[in-house]
Design an enzyme around this catalytic site. Structure first.
Site, PDB file in Angstrom:
ATOM      1  N   ARG A  37       0.819  -1.221   0.000  1.00  0.00           N
ATOM      2  CA  ARG A  37       0.000   0.000   0.000  1.00  0.00           C
ATOM      3  C   ARG A  37       0.849   1.266   0.000  1.00  0.00           C
ATOM      4  O   ARG A  37       0.436   2.291  -0.540  1.00  0.00           O
ATOM      5  CB  ARG A  37      -0.965  -0.017   1.181  1.00  0.00           C
ATOM      6  CG  ARG A  37      -2.080  -1.004   0.904  1.00  0.00           C
ATOM      7  CD  ARG A  37      -3.196  -0.902   1.885  1.00  0.00           C
ATOM      8  NE  ARG A  37      -4.387  -1.502   1.324  1.00  0.00           N
ATOM      9  CZ  ARG A  37      -5.333  -2.100   2.042  1.00  0.00           C
ATOM     10  NH1 ARG A  37      -5.225  -2.168   3.349  1.00  0.00           N
ATOM     11  NH2 ARG A  37      -6.392  -2.599   1.451  1.00  0.00           N
ATOM     12  N   LYS A 197     -18.753 -15.748   2.523  1.00  0.00           N
ATOM     13  CA  LYS A 197     -19.993 -15.161   3.034  1.00  0.00           C
ATOM     14  C   LYS A 197     -21.018 -14.861   1.939  1.00  0.00           C
ATOM     15  O   LYS A 197     -20.952 -13.834   1.279  1.00  0.00           O
ATOM     16  CB  LYS A 197     -19.679 -13.904   3.835  1.00  0.00           C
ATOM     17  CG  LYS A 197     -18.949 -14.209   5.123  1.00  0.00           C
ATOM     18  CD  LYS A 197     -18.529 -12.930   5.815  1.00  0.00           C
ATOM     19  CE  LYS A 197     -17.077 -12.938   6.193  1.00  0.00           C
ATOM     20  NZ  LYS A 197     -16.164 -12.363   5.212  1.00  0.00           N
ATOM     21  N   GLY A 348     -10.117  -8.528  -0.741  1.00  0.00           N
ATOM     22  CA  GLY A 348      -8.971  -8.705   0.148  1.00  0.00           C
ATOM     23  C   GLY A 348      -8.369 -10.099   0.067  1.00  0.00           C
ATOM     24  O   GLY A 348      -7.186 -10.287  -0.221  1.00  0.00           O
ATOM     25  N   GLY A 371     -12.797  -4.337   0.342  1.00  0.00           N
ATOM     26  CA  GLY A 371     -14.221  -3.990   0.446  1.00  0.00           C
ATOM     27  C   GLY A 371     -14.653  -2.891  -0.513  1.00  0.00           C
ATOM     28  O   GLY A 371     -15.759  -2.932  -1.063  1.00  0.00           O
TER      29      GLY A 371
HETATM   30  P1  ADP Z   1     -12.735 -11.727  -0.534  1.00  0.00           P
HETATM   31  O1  ADP Z   1     -12.101 -11.111   0.676  1.00  0.00           O
HETATM   32  O2  ADP Z   1     -11.735 -11.969  -1.628  1.00  0.00           O
HETATM   33  O3  ADP Z   1     -13.934 -10.960  -1.006  1.00  0.00           O
HETATM   34  P2  ADP Z   1     -14.221 -13.627   1.107  1.00  0.00           P
HETATM   35  O4  ADP Z   1     -13.889 -12.820   2.315  1.00  0.00           O
HETATM   36  O5  ADP Z   1     -15.644 -13.667   0.682  1.00  0.00           O
HETATM   37  O6  ADP Z   1     -13.283 -13.199  -0.133  1.00  0.00           O
HETATM   38  O7  ADP Z   1     -13.840 -15.153   1.355  1.00  0.00           O
HETATM   39  C1  ADP Z   1     -12.556 -15.600   1.595  1.00  0.00           C
HETATM   40  C2  ADP Z   1     -12.572 -16.743   2.550  1.00  0.00           C
HETATM   41  O8  ADP Z   1     -13.342 -17.818   2.074  1.00  0.00           O
HETATM   42  C3  ADP Z   1     -11.186 -17.294   2.756  1.00  0.00           C
HETATM   43  O9  ADP Z   1     -10.848 -17.158   4.111  1.00  0.00           O
HETATM   44  C4  ADP Z   1     -11.310 -18.759   2.356  1.00  0.00           C
HETATM   45  O10 ADP Z   1     -10.556 -19.608   3.166  1.00  0.00           O
HETATM   46  C5  ADP Z   1     -12.761 -19.028   2.552  1.00  0.00           C
HETATM   47  N1  ADP Z   1     -13.220 -20.222   1.817  1.00  0.00           N
HETATM   48  C6  ADP Z   1     -13.163 -20.468   0.517  1.00  0.00           C
HETATM   49  N2  ADP Z   1     -13.636 -21.691   0.223  1.00  0.00           N
HETATM   50  C7  ADP Z   1     -14.009 -22.269   1.393  1.00  0.00           C
HETATM   51  C8  ADP Z   1     -14.600 -23.518   1.773  1.00  0.00           C
HETATM   52  N3  ADP Z   1     -14.899 -24.448   0.863  1.00  0.00           N
HETATM   53  N4  ADP Z   1     -14.849 -23.723   3.086  1.00  0.00           N
HETATM   54  C9  ADP Z   1     -14.558 -22.781   4.001  1.00  0.00           C
HETATM   55  N5  ADP Z   1     -14.023 -21.580   3.719  1.00  0.00           N
HETATM   56  C10 ADP Z   1     -13.749 -21.317   2.433  1.00  0.00           C
HETATM   57 MG    MG Z   2     -12.555 -11.180   2.781  1.00  0.00          MG
END
Ligand code: ADP
Ligand code: MG
Length: 393
Positions: A37, A197, A348, A371
């Site tokens: 960053r 999520k 993230g 985010g």
């Molecule tokens: P981003 O930050 O890129 O938007 P998210 O916060 O929605 O992504 O999700 C990331 C998380 O999802 C990671 O911590 C990853 O380990 C988890 N994840 C991905 N696939 C699985 C799974 N099958 N079971 C549990 N957690 C998972």
């Molecule tokens: Mg995330």
């Protein structure tokens, strides 16, 4: 089009309040563990120095509750000094007579970093008296903190309302690359969406159904969608409250003639013994937990990726933090890297996953936003960018 720092004339001797995103990861001793960053903020800082402005930098770091030494930006000032190869002054106050005096004594091209704005309650409250006091010490406000542009705080939003303003070079790049890809996509446009999520991702999915041609779903998210399709998912992570919305999303894709793909096989472990992994096709028995997409899914998704001219990827397709379940994300990253498509990765954890797989060179654009990036894809705009003046033509 928003006004950028390049549109500002006669910056020589002007006091520029520059908001950047120095919210770097720090360890328990307050040492910065990733300089990304800081490096991303350099072009705008260097540009302002070169124009002879007096550059007063603002940022936040972490989520402190009042003053916390571990989250002081003082360490960042030392790193910035190395990266700029010139002196950076630091002030542990952000307003008041001492700061005013410091700014008054600055020479053209000097850089002053102010302490973590989140140490002051006025920041989050977007206190306008606080903003006016800051504005009284400066001539221009520049916002280059794309990663915070979804939060209406004093240093990200309030100041733009009381000073002539512009966006910085990083924010300009983020807006033009992501905005351009969403508004005028090269087709076929393939969206890959994973992560965990579901409730957080519904809006972005709907937006992709609108704009993309094909949507590939992976990660823990997939299990809620599989449930909606009547597939049994064992003890995988699911969001039962979101099953009906998942159904709605699948329906919507069908109505709009968009292709939406779900995993056809999985890397699973037993709920009570996570050491042994195996591959399961289709339904997962009770006690089975899906952790990553399986090889058939990888192949299926890779074929779609190969056809793409543009890819936007958000959310890892497996629990990549654990080496055992990194394969799917790694293989998808490789497929994206090998494709001729213009590729963007945002979010993230998605960006961390790309870095963990050492694939960052193979992606055309890694968004710095987290985010903010997701919000920008969802809404097509962000409040702290909207508030900036338009370019005068
Ligand atoms: P981003 O930050 O890129 O938007 P998210 O916060 O929605 O992504 O999700 C990331 C998380 O999802 C990671 O911590 C990853 O380990 C988890 N994840 C991905 N696939 C699985 C799974 N099958 N079971 C549990 N957690 C998972
Ligand atoms: Mg995330």
């Amino acid at each position: 089009m928003k006004r950028t720092v390049k549109d500002l004339v006669n910056l020589k001797g002007k006091v520029v309040l520059l908001r950047v995103d120095f919210n770097c990861p720090v360890d328990t001793l307050g040492r910065v563990t990733d300089y990304t960053r800081i490096i991303e903020a350099l072009p705008t800082i260097k540009y302002l120095i070169k124009q002879g402005a007096k550059v007063v930098i603002m940022s936040h770091l972490g989520r402190p509750d009042g003053y916390e030494v571990r989250m002081s930006l003082w360490t960042v000032s030392l790193i910035l000094m190395q990266k700029l190869n010139s002196k950076v002054y630091f002030s542990n106050k952000v307003i008041g007579p001492e700061v005013r005096e410091r700014i008054r004594s600055m020479n053209n091209g000097d850089v002053l970093l102010l302490e973590n704005f989140r140490f002051f309650k006025e920041e989050r409250a977007c206190d306008m008296a606080f903003c006016r006091e800051l504005a009284g010490m400066a001539d221009i406000y520049v916002n280059d903190a794309f990663g915070c542009a979804h939060r209406k705080h004093a240093s990200t939003y309030g100041l733009a309302r009381v000073l002539p303003n512009a966006i910085g070079l990083l924010t300009e790049k983020e807006v033009s690359v992501i905005g351009g890809a969403m508004e005028e996509p090269k087709r076929p446009f393939v969206a890959i969406i994973g992560g965990a999520k579901v409730p957080d991702k519904i809006k972005i999915l709907k937006r992709f159904i609108d704009k993309a041609d094909t949507i590939l779903i992976g990660g823990a998210m997939a299990y809620t969608f599989l449930l909606a399709n009547g597939v049994t998912v064992g003890d995988s992570v699911t969001y039962l409250d979101s099953v009906s919305v998942a159904k709605e999303v699948l329906q919507l894709a069908q109505e709009k003639g968009k292709k939406i793909l779900l995993p056809i096989d999985h890397v699973v472990v037993r709920k009570n013994d996570k050491r042994q992994k195996k591959i399961v096709t289709e339904n997962l028995a009770e006690g089975m937990v899906g952790m990553d997409i399986g090889p058939k899914t990888v192949k299926l998704y890779a074929e779609e990726i190969k056809k793409a001219q543009q890819i936007i990827w958000n959310g890892p397709v497996g629990k990549f933090e654990d080496d055992k379940f990194r394969e799917g994300t790694l293989k998808i990253a490789q497929a994206v890297a090998q494709s001729k498509a213009f590729s963007i990765v945002g979010g993230g954890d998605s960006v961390s996953a790309i870095k963990a797989c050492k694939c960052e060179d193979k992606i055309n654009f890694l968004s710095t936003g987290g985010g903010a990036t997701l919000k920008f894809i969802e809404d097509g705009s962000l409040p702290c960018i909207d508030v900036i003046q338009e370019k005068i033509r």
